[in-house]
Structure formats: structure tokens, C-alpha cells
Design a protein around this motif. Structure first.
Motif, PDB file in Angstrom:
ATOM      1  N   TYR A  97     -14.218  -4.747 -12.217  1.00  0.00           N
ATOM      2  CA  TYR A  97     -12.786  -5.020 -12.162  1.00  0.00           C
ATOM      3  C   TYR A  97     -11.974  -3.764 -11.840  1.00  0.00           C
ATOM      4  CZ  TYR A  97     -13.732  -9.621 -14.154  1.00  0.00           C
ATOM      5  OH  TYR A  97     -14.194 -10.903 -14.366  1.00  0.00           O
ATOM      6  N   GLY A  98     -12.601  -2.766 -11.262  1.00  0.00           N
ATOM      7  CA  GLY A  98     -11.864  -1.570 -10.881  1.00  0.00           C
ATOM      8  C   GLY A  98     -12.185  -0.387 -11.775  1.00  0.00           C
ATOM      9  N   GLU A  99     -11.386   0.653 -11.626  1.00  0.00           N
ATOM     10  CA  GLU A  99     -11.636   1.915 -12.321  1.00  0.00           C
ATOM     11  C   GLU A  99     -11.109   1.887 -13.760  1.00  0.00           C
ATOM     12  OE1 GLU A  99     -11.141   5.017  -8.574  1.00  0.00           O
ATOM     13  OE2 GLU A  99      -9.400   4.532  -9.806  1.00  0.00           O
ATOM     14  N   ILE A 100     -11.839   2.576 -14.634  1.00  0.00           N
ATOM     15  CA  ILE A 100     -11.363   2.847 -15.986  1.00  0.00           C
ATOM     16  C   ILE A 100     -11.637   4.313 -16.291  1.00  0.00           C
ATOM     17  CG2 ILE A 100     -11.693   0.479 -16.823  1.00  0.00           C
ATOM     18  CD1 ILE A 100     -14.270   1.437 -18.190  1.00  0.00           C
TER      19      ILE A 100
ATOM     20  N   PHE B 206       2.959  -0.223 -15.594  1.00  0.00           N
ATOM     21  CA  PHE B 206       2.759  -1.488 -16.310  1.00  0.00           C
ATOM     22  C   PHE B 206       1.637  -2.339 -15.713  1.00  0.00           C
ATOM     23  CE2 PHE B 206       7.323  -0.447 -16.747  1.00  0.00           C
ATOM     24  CZ  PHE B 206       7.371  -0.285 -18.110  1.00  0.00           C
ATOM     25  N   GLN B 207       1.504  -2.309 -14.402  1.00  0.00           N
ATOM     26  CA  GLN B 207       0.541  -3.204 -13.750  1.00  0.00           C
ATOM     27  C   GLN B 207      -0.911  -2.864 -14.082  1.00  0.00           C
ATOM     28  OE1 GLN B 207       3.266  -1.874 -12.159  1.00  0.00           O
ATOM     29  NE2 GLN B 207       4.389  -3.778 -12.416  1.00  0.00           N
ATOM     30  N   ARG B 208      -1.156  -1.653 -14.572  1.00  0.00           N
ATOM     31  CA  ARG B 208      -2.513  -1.351 -15.041  1.00  0.00           C
ATOM     32  C   ARG B 208      -2.919  -2.322 -16.153  1.00  0.00           C
ATOM     33  NH1 ARG B 208      -6.794   0.821 -13.236  1.00  0.00           N
ATOM     34  NH2 ARG B 208      -7.415   1.715 -15.239  1.00  0.00           N
ATOM     35  N   LEU B 209      -1.938  -2.715 -16.988  1.00  0.00           N
ATOM     36  CA  LEU B 209      -2.217  -3.644 -18.080  1.00  0.00           C
ATOM     37  C   LEU B 209      -2.035  -5.094 -17.662  1.00  0.00           C
ATOM     38  CD1 LEU B 209      -0.596  -2.011 -21.251  1.00  0.00           C
ATOM     39  CD2 LEU B 209      -3.010  -2.126 -20.658  1.00  0.00           C
ATOM     40  N   THR B 210      -0.934  -5.381 -16.958  1.00  0.00           N
ATOM     41  CA  THR B 210      -0.621  -6.779 -16.658  1.00  0.00           C
ATOM     42  C   THR B 210      -1.590  -7.395 -15.663  1.00  0.00           C
ATOM     43  OG1 THR B 210       0.966  -6.074 -14.956  1.00  0.00           O
ATOM     44  CG2 THR B 210       1.823  -6.469 -17.167  1.00  0.00           C
ATOM     45  N   TRP B 211      -2.302  -6.565 -14.894  1.00  0.00           N
ATOM     46  CA  TRP B 211      -3.317  -7.087 -13.968  1.00  0.00           C
ATOM     47  C   TRP B 211      -4.434  -7.788 -14.745  1.00  0.00           C
ATOM     48  CZ3 TRP B 211      -8.488  -6.514 -12.505  1.00  0.00           C
ATOM     49  CH2 TRP B 211      -8.814  -6.930 -11.211  1.00  0.00           C
ATOM     50  N   LYS B 212      -4.713  -7.302 -15.945  1.00  0.00           N
ATOM     51  CA  LYS B 212      -5.790  -7.883 -16.766  1.00  0.00           C
ATOM     52  C   LYS B 212      -5.252  -8.770 -17.887  1.00  0.00           C
ATOM     53  CE  LYS B 212      -9.530  -6.696 -19.982  1.00  0.00           C
ATOM     54  NZ  LYS B 212     -10.376  -5.629 -20.568  1.00  0.00           N
TER      55      LYS B 212
ATOM     56  N   SER C  30      -6.818 -10.961 -10.339  1.00  0.00           N
ATOM     57  CA  SER C  30      -8.065 -10.591  -9.655  1.00  0.00           C
ATOM     58  C   SER C  30      -8.224 -11.415  -8.381  1.00  0.00           C
ATOM     59  CB  SER C  30      -9.266 -10.836 -10.583  1.00  0.00           C
ATOM     60  OG  SER C  30     -10.459 -10.471  -9.936  1.00  0.00           O
ATOM     61  N   GLY C  31      -8.486 -10.758  -7.268  1.00  0.00           N
ATOM     62  CA  GLY C  31      -8.626 -11.441  -5.989  1.00  0.00           C
ATOM     63  C   GLY C  31      -7.306 -11.727  -5.300  1.00  0.00           C
ATOM     64  N   LYS C  32      -6.179 -11.427  -5.981  1.00  0.00           N
ATOM     65  CA  LYS C  32      -4.852 -11.658  -5.394  1.00  0.00           C
ATOM     66  C   LYS C  32      -4.127 -10.340  -5.116  1.00  0.00           C
ATOM     67  CE  LYS C  32      -4.393 -15.930  -8.100  1.00  0.00           C
ATOM     68  NZ  LYS C  32      -3.610 -16.609  -9.187  1.00  0.00           N
ATOM     69  N   ILE C  33      -4.192  -9.435  -6.076  1.00  0.00           N
ATOM     70  CA  ILE C  33      -3.550  -8.126  -5.952  1.00  0.00           C
ATOM     71  C   ILE C  33      -4.574  -7.064  -6.323  1.00  0.00           C
ATOM     72  CG2 ILE C  33      -1.681  -6.642  -6.791  1.00  0.00           C
ATOM     73  CD1 ILE C  33      -0.144  -9.170  -7.544  1.00  0.00           C
ATOM     74  N   GLU C  34      -4.635  -5.993  -5.552  1.00  0.00           N
ATOM     75  CA  GLU C  34      -5.558  -4.908  -5.862  1.00  0.00           C
ATOM     76  C   GLU C  34      -5.106  -4.186  -7.135  1.00  0.00           C
ATOM     77  OE1 GLU C  34      -8.498  -3.729  -4.442  1.00  0.00           O
ATOM     78  OE2 GLU C  34      -8.379  -5.715  -3.540  1.00  0.00           O
ATOM     79  N   PRO C  35      -6.031  -3.884  -8.048  1.00  0.00           N
ATOM     80  CA  PRO C  35      -5.637  -3.157  -9.260  1.00  0.00           C
ATOM     81  C   PRO C  35      -5.206  -1.739  -8.917  1.00  0.00           C
ATOM     82  CG  PRO C  35      -8.024  -3.294  -9.118  1.00  0.00           C
ATOM     83  CD  PRO C  35      -7.484  -4.159  -8.009  1.00  0.00           C
ATOM     84  N   LEU C  36      -4.271  -1.199  -9.706  1.00  0.00           N
ATOM     85  CA  LEU C  36      -3.870   0.186  -9.515  1.00  0.00           C
ATOM     86  C   LEU C  36      -5.037   1.115  -9.826  1.00  0.00           C
ATOM     87  CD1 LEU C  36      -0.341   0.298 -11.210  1.00  0.00           C
ATOM     88  CD2 LEU C  36      -0.854   0.208  -8.771  1.00  0.00           C
TER      89      LEU C  36
END
Length: 472
Positions: free
Chosen positions: A319-322, A399-405, A243-249
Motif C-alpha cells: 500500500y505504499g511507503e511507510i 492529511f492525505q497520508r492518513l485519509t488515504w487509508k 486505493s486504485g483511485k488516488i496515488e498515496p503521498l
């Protein structure tokens, strides 16, 4: 006198001194110990443990010289308390320099007291492995509750030699300038970390003769231990470390092409009154690997995808879209994507597609290219059948949808999602009187070639075959 380990505190243990009260406080992220009116020798020993460490003999001397015999006995109690909360590290010394240090990963790890037999042979566990982390070479094992950091080339050389059965004397002779005592200490350290074992008379080590351990593969046990709590000190759960480093997908993947096929939408209200009961569907669910002469239709495929995987609702959070969909997903993140490979479906041309769950469309990616044909053939072989599947649904993951959180548990969570999607697909297909079959494995590299994507950004994690039921 045999060589002793260097004892020290873990890096996350801080020593706080209160000059006004004369108190010392030891604090880590999970524990805190307060020493009120600590005597001079104890203060010196605690400062030493926090600042590089010392051997037990050296610590004894500090306490005894300044505080006397009775405080020395109490100090042993303190050392046991430090061990009980996972603070105490053990280092192997060679010519006064640490070459390896065992760092506890859990608060309940106890470094065992083990004696080394010079004539015995020792060998590395097949579960022990080394990897680089933040510029340090770490030895770890899913059998262990500690990690060993190699601080010198001698430690790496010792580790390497123990890949085959070796006595301490053999190892010492193989490495110029290293003493037998150092080798014994290193072997003792790895024994305590469950990374080496004594070789038995038949040339085996205990993990080879243990029926449970013998049946674990290296990668399976490592994955199990690292994706659950108990044997590591990694951050775990929903940490949002990016969070704050990479934008979530985005919650929904953008259309992969402008060529889209509108899929039919079923009337769910009517289905509620006309379809078989849940119990009947659940009890009659099974894998069907043969198909009818009349193939599955676009109407049926559209209804199946709508009932299994459509986006029911798109929501915005801090924290973005769900999204909300028919099957469950951790954090409502829904990292899974469906790629139907159509071989024989009435109303839809053969080829590779991506299912757009928000608009309920199929976006065409390609015709039956060579990678697509190979994926279909792999699915045929996995089912042990002669016929090519009518529709192969490749389940991929962003994968990044999960690993971001999520940290440490993300891949394990994704596999759970594949399982619940499989079950949802089975139940829907059974209710629709279609022929479903999940597959146990697939070729992720081949799928990446088929869609022309980055293997590390999105690739396949499951496969499901669908078709019409055979004529009865």
C-alpha cells in the motif's frame, strides 16, 4: 384516528425468496433472518416493507386478511426483531407522500413511542444540523442514533421553523397546505431522533439544563461522536478507500528548496551512558517559558530534531511507503511535518524552515516575512510572555497520508499523533536541558500564508516552542 408512520426496511436490507423451499431470507451486512414456510400474508407484508413500505394498519390488514389473528400477533414479534437489528425506518406522510424518513444508524436504536401535546412548544436541539449527502438533505445530531432524510420541501420548511420554540398549531398555520397531523408526525419523528425537545415552563429544553450537555460545544461533540464507533453507520478504520483511485503521498515530503542546511548528528551511544535516567527526565519534565541569554545552538536544535523526528527506516509495502521514527504513528504513516521558525539560534539564520527527516537537513523557505513574524508573535502571546520564542516548531499535517487509508477516524488519529510528538519533544528537551513549551492553539490560515501551500493539503495542527534554559 391519528396519522401513522410509514414503515419500511433500510436500503441495505435485501429480501431473498427460495421458491423451492418456500423460504424467505432477510439479509443486511450485519444480520440475517430466515422465515421457513412463510404464510401468504407474511410474505406480502415482508415484500411490502422491502419495497416502499406501508403503515402499521395496512400491514395488519395484509396479515389478517390472508393469515388470520394468531399470525398477526406473531408479526408484531417480527416487527420488534426488525427494530432490534436496526432495519426499520419510519416515514412522515403528507397527502400520501413521504416527506421525511428516519433511518437507524445503529442496530440498538429503538424508535420511541411518544405522544405530542398540541399546546406544547418544541425547539430544535443546538446539536441538530443538516447537510447534503449524495443529493439528499440529511438531518443528523451527535445526540442521535438515527438520521432523518428530508424528501420534500415541506420537511425542510418544518425543520427551519423549529429553530425557535413553536407549537404544532403555529407551524401548521405558517406553512400553506400542510395539515396539523403531518406537523405532529414530523415533530414526533424528530423527538424520536433526539433532534427536538419540548420547551419547558422556563423557556429551556433539557439539553440546556443538563450540566454535562451544556458544557459540550457543537463541533466538539460532533467530532467525538463521528470519529468513534457507536453513533454512526459510516465506514470505519483502515478501509484504503482511495486505493486504485488516488496515488498515496510519499512517506517523506520532497525537499521544499535546494537551500539546505546539514544538521549535526548526535552520538546516541554516548548519550545512553551520560544522560539522566528516564525516571528523572519524566519526573522533572515541565514547560519553561523563559530563556537564557545565550540562545539555543544549531548543534542543540539538530540533536533535538534528530532524536524526536528523524526517519530511522523507510519501508515499501503493498500500500505504499511507510517509515519508522522515534515516536509512534498509526499505520506507520507519519503524516506530521516539522517547520522550525528560527528567531534566535546560534549558527542558523532567522527564518522559516522545513525539517527534512530522511536527510536530517533544514530546508530554507523564507526569511522573517510578515506571516512568519505574526506566527512568532502569536506564540509569544499564547505563552503570556514578553520575549519572542527562540525557535517555534510548527507541526503541520499532510492529511492525505492518513485519509488515504483511514475512514471516519483519521483526524482524531492525527491529534493523537500530535500529542505523542509533544510528549517526545518534552522528554528529549528535558534530557537535553532545554526550555520546552507546547502551545494549545495556533493560526492555521496564517501558517498556510507563510509556506504558500494549500490549506486542505497541508496546514498546521500543533505548535511547540524551544529555547535555551534561563541562567540559574
Amino acid at each position: 384516528m391519528s396519522q401513522q408512520f410509514l414503515l419500511s426496511f433500510k436500503a441495505d436490507v435485501s429480501l431473498i425468496e427460495s421458491e423451492a423451499k418456500g423460504h424467505l431470507v432477510l439479509r443486511s451486512p450485519n444480520h440475517s433472518l430466515t422465515f421457513k414456510q412463510a404464510q401468504l400474508g407474511l410474505k406480502t407484508a415482508l415484500r411490502t416493507l422491502a419495497d416502499g413500505g406501508a403503515t402499521l394498519a395496512e400491514l395488519n390488514q395484509m396479515i389478517q386478511q390472508d393469515d388470520g389473528e394468531l399470525p398477526l400477533l406473531r408479526f408484531y414479534t417480527h416487527l420488534q426483531r426488525f427494530s432490534n437489528v436496526g432495519w426499520l425506518c419510519h416515514s412522515v406522510l403528507d397527502e400520501g407522500r413521504a416527506i421525511a424518513i428516519a433511518i437507524p444508524l445503529t442496530s440498538d436504536y429503538q424508535f420511541p413511542q411518544i405522544e405530542i401535546a398540541v399546546e406544547s412548544k418544541y425547539r430544535l436541539s443546538r446539536f441538530a444540523y443538516g447537510h447534503q449527502a449524495e443529493g439528499q438533505l440529511l438531518l443528523e445530531s451527535p445526540l442521535s442514533q438515527t438520521q432523518v432524510q428530508l424528501l420534500d420541501w415541506k420537511g425542510a420548511a418544518l425543520f427551519s421553523l423549529l429553530a425557535t420554540p413553536q407549537s404544532c398549531d403555529q407551524v401548521a398555520k405558517a406553512i400553506p397546505g400542510i395539515s396539523l397531523e403531518t406537523v405532529k408526525q414530523f415533530v414526533k419523528l424528530l423527538l424520536g431522533a433526539q433532534m427536538v425537545s419540548e420547551v419547558g415552563e422556563e423557556g429551556t429544553i433539557p439539553e440546556q439544563t443538563n450540566p454535562a450537555l451544556a458544557q459540550w460545544e457543537f463541533h466538539d461533540l460532533l467530532f467525538h461522536s463521528r470519529s468513534r464507533q457507536g453513533r454512526h453507520a459510516n465506514s470505519f478504520g483502515g478501509t484504503y478507500r482511495f486505493s486504485g483511485k488516488i496515488e498515496p503521498l510519499p512517506a517523506v515530503k520532497s525537499p521544499v528548496s535546494a537551500e539546505g542546511i546539514e544538521l549535526p548528528t548526535p552520538d546516541l551511544e554516548t548519550l545512553k551512558t551520560t544522560e539522566a535516567s528516564f525516571t528523572q527526565v519524566l519526573e522533572t519534565r515541565k514547560s519553561i517559558r523563559k530563556y537564557g541569554e545565550i540562545p539555543i545552538s544549531a548543534q542543540q536544535l539538530g540533536e533535538f530534531l534528530y532524536r524526536c523526528a528523524r526517519v530511522k527506516q523507510l519501508l515499501q509495502t503493498e500500500y505504499g511507503e511507510i517509515t519508522l521514527r522515534p515516536y509512534p504513528s498509526g499505520g506507520a504513516l507519519y503524516e506530521l511535518e516539522l517547520y522550525p521558525i528560527v528567531s534566535n539560534c546560534a549558527g542558523i539564520a532567522a527564518g522559516l524552515y522545513h525539517y527534512q527527516p530522511l536527510t536530517h537537513q533544514l530546508c530554507r523557505i523564507s526569511s522573517r516575512t510578515q506571516p512568519v513574524e505574526l506566527l512568532l508573535d502569536d506564540a509569544r502571546k499564547a505563552m503570556g510572555q514578553q520575549a519572542i520564542p527562540q525557535v517555534l516548531l510548527v507541526i503541520a499535517a499532510r492529511f492525505q497520508r492518513l485519509t488515504w487509508k483511514y475512514e471516519s477516524m483519521a483526524y482524531a488519529l492525527m491529534l493523537k499523533h500530535v500529542g505523542v510528538l509533544y510528549q517526545t519533544m518534552y522528554l528529549v528537551a528535558t534530557a537535553m536541558k532545554l526550555a520546552p513549551c507546547s502551545l494549545g492553539c495556533g493560526n492555521s490560515d496564517l501558517f498556510t500564508q507563510a509556506i504558500g501551500n494549500d490549506y486542505y493539503a497541508e496546514t498546521s495542527v500543533g505548535e511547540f516552542v524551544l529555547g535555551s534554559q534561563p541562567n540559574t
